[in-house]
Design an enzyme around this catalytic site. Structure first.
Site, PDB file in Angstrom:
ATOM      1  N   ASN A  75      22.331  31.946  52.400  1.00  0.00           N
ATOM      2  CA  ASN A  75      21.375  30.865  52.986  1.00  0.00           C
ATOM      3  C   ASN A  75      21.690  30.897  54.796  1.00  0.00           C
ATOM      4  OD1 ASN A  75      19.419  28.674  53.205  1.00  0.00           O
ATOM      5  ND2 ASN A  75      20.102  28.623  51.013  1.00  0.00           N
ATOM      6  N   ARG A  76      21.227  30.013  55.255  1.00  0.00           N
ATOM      7  CA  ARG A  76      21.241  29.900  56.607  1.00  0.00           C
ATOM      8  C   ARG A  76      22.366  29.119  57.362  1.00  0.00           C
ATOM      9  NH1 ARG A  76      16.322  29.776  54.584  1.00  0.00           N
ATOM     10  NH2 ARG A  76      14.851  30.874  55.348  1.00  0.00           N
ATOM     11  N   HIS A 101      22.192  34.929  55.133  1.00  0.00           N
ATOM     12  CA  HIS A 101      22.710  35.804  54.106  1.00  0.00           C
ATOM     13  C   HIS A 101      23.655  36.594  54.779  1.00  0.00           C
ATOM     14  CE1 HIS A 101      20.034  33.688  51.308  1.00  0.00           C
ATOM     15  NE2 HIS A 101      18.927  34.717  51.482  1.00  0.00           N
ATOM     16  N   HIS A 170      20.808  37.207  44.668  1.00  0.00           N
ATOM     17  CA  HIS A 170      19.408  36.726  44.964  1.00  0.00           C
ATOM     18  C   HIS A 170      18.463  37.477  43.958  1.00  0.00           C
ATOM     19  CE1 HIS A 170      16.107  35.854  47.787  1.00  0.00           C
ATOM     20  NE2 HIS A 170      16.998  35.353  48.510  1.00  0.00           N
ATOM     21  N   TYR A 172      15.286  37.840  41.957  1.00  0.00           N
ATOM     22  CA  TYR A 172      13.767  37.198  41.731  1.00  0.00           C
ATOM     23  C   TYR A 172      13.325  37.353  40.253  1.00  0.00           C
ATOM     24  CZ  TYR A 172      13.100  37.280  46.735  1.00  0.00           C
ATOM     25  OH  TYR A 172      13.069  37.193  48.265  1.00  0.00           O
ATOM     26  N   ASP A 240      11.354  26.397  48.905  1.00  0.00           N
ATOM     27  CA  ASP A 240      12.491  27.223  49.508  1.00  0.00           C
ATOM     28  C   ASP A 240      13.666  26.102  49.529  1.00  0.00           C
ATOM     29  OD1 ASP A 240      14.279  28.909  50.369  1.00  0.00           O
ATOM     30  OD2 ASP A 240      13.066  29.692  52.210  1.00  0.00           O
ATOM     31  N   GLN A 273      19.484  27.338  45.131  1.00  0.00           N
ATOM     32  CA  GLN A 273      18.363  27.492  45.872  1.00  0.00           C
ATOM     33  C   GLN A 273      17.367  28.091  45.037  1.00  0.00           C
ATOM     34  OE1 GLN A 273      18.512  26.620  48.940  1.00  0.00           O
ATOM     35  NE2 GLN A 273      16.393  27.326  49.924  1.00  0.00           N
ATOM     36  N   GLU A 300      18.992  31.167  42.962  1.00  0.00           N
ATOM     37  CA  GLU A 300      20.307  31.590  43.828  1.00  0.00           C
ATOM     38  C   GLU A 300      21.230  30.373  43.459  1.00  0.00           C
ATOM     39  OE1 GLU A 300      18.956  32.867  48.012  1.00  0.00           O
ATOM     40  OE2 GLU A 300      17.035  32.362  47.226  1.00  0.00           O
TER      41      GLU A 300
END
Length: 336
Positions: A75-76, A101, A170, A172, A240, A273, A300
């Site tokens: 994440n950020r 990330h 991560h 999908y 998100d 997430q 995530e």
């Protein structure tokens, strides 16, 4: 059964893990899950995650992080800066004004040493002190274990200095790759979700999911959340957001009504997430499938995003000599 499919001259290895229920293809580059094959209600086997055809595609660093291990911090991190033990650290700013990330060359872009160890596939990486701006020599082991219809991802790490360590995968999911995943049914054992700003940076604030588009306490289509009258959906351009998990198993359930496939997620992490691939544009994946917006749902499991700024006692701080251990389990179920 685990077998080595390829070892390239650059040392990158591709493995296949297979039993009578699942087949998993994984690369040592970023411990990347490239493919997971499972059967539908009619017995048809199909890949159920997003991924590229070749390792070369991942090395182009498209920024999708398809199936990759993310670290040192997922994440950020606000403004790419943090303070630890009174010392200031600067990270690469890679996502608007923030670091995302793990930086420019995070763990997703590293080749891990790898070995088959009995029924386990073991990946190890030594991250040197100040790699990507993070203090401490960090030794990371990621173990993949396939048992029946379950794939378990186990993270173990230790550092010789206090540092940040907040890992995830991560991955999908698209359980029926003839269409996007917006019609998948999502259920999350969460009463609260994290708030973000207009750059999708976690604010360290939370709201109850009740009465919001992000209320997935009962299963309903992902697309139901795309209510752009809600400011949080505007900021994320969809989902998100970080969901704080309750003590419930599974923590998350994603189902495709058409194929009958379901993935259940259990984890030792305190949150997850969920990202509805809002910015995915014309990425050609495995088997020639072209991915677009909402073609996959990224799940995530992780600590509270930017916890170094958002918590009095941040989850992401790993103290020197203290073992780090977390797990993510995917359970694949087919319903007739």
């Amino acid at each position: 059964m685990i077998r080595l499919l390829e070892k390239r001259p650059d040392g990158i290895c591709t493995y296949e893990m297979e039993n009578d229920q699942l087949k998993v293809i994984v690369s040592s580059y970023g411990v990347t899950l490239m493919e997971i094959d499972m059967k539908d209600a009619d017995g048809t086997e199909e890949n159920v995650i997003l991924g590229y055809p070749t390792v070369d595609d991942y090395q182009k660093k498209s920024g999708t992080y398809f199936g990759a291990l993310v670290g040192r911090t997922a994440n950020r991190i606000a403004r790419g800066k943090f303070t630890l033990n009174g010392k200031n650290y600067d990270l690469a700013v890679t996502n608007g004004p923030n670091s995302l990330h793990g930086g420019i060359e995070g763990f997703s872009y590293k080749n891990f040493d790898s070995r088959i160890e009995g029924d386990d596939l073991v990946f190890t990486y030594h991250s040197k002190d100040m790699e990507e701006g993070y203090p401490g020599n960090l030794d990371l082991t990621c173990t993949l274990r396939l048992e029946g219809n379950e794939l378990n991802i186990i993270y173990d790490a230790i550092s010789d200095q206090d540092t940040l360590c907040a890992l995830t995968h991560h991955t999908y999911f698209n359980l029926n790759q003839t269409a996007d995943a917006a019609n998948h049914l999502l259920q999350v054992a969460s009463e609260r979700h994290g708030l973000v700003d207009d750059r999708v940076l976690a604010l360290g604030q939370f709201r109850e999911v009740a009465g919001t588009p992000l209320d997935f306490r009962t299963a309903h289509p992902v697309k139901d959340a795309f209510d752009f009258s809600d400011e949080q959906i505007q900021y994320g351009n969809g989902i998100d957001h970080h969901f704080v998990l309750e003590e419930s198993k599974p923590a998350l359930r994603l189902s495709d009504p058409v194929s009958g496939r379901t993935v259940e997620v259990e984890t030792t992490f305190p949150g997850v997430q969920v990202y509805s691939a809002n910015y995915l544009e014309a990425e050609t994946g495995r088997n020639g499938v072209v991915y677009g917006p909402h073609y996959g749902i990224a799940i995530e499991p992780q600590f509270v995003p930017d916890s170094i700024h958002n918590q009095e006692h941040p989850d992401a701080i790993l103290r020197a000599g203290k073992p780090f251990h977390q797990e993510i389990l995917y359970r694949f179920v087919t319903e007739k």
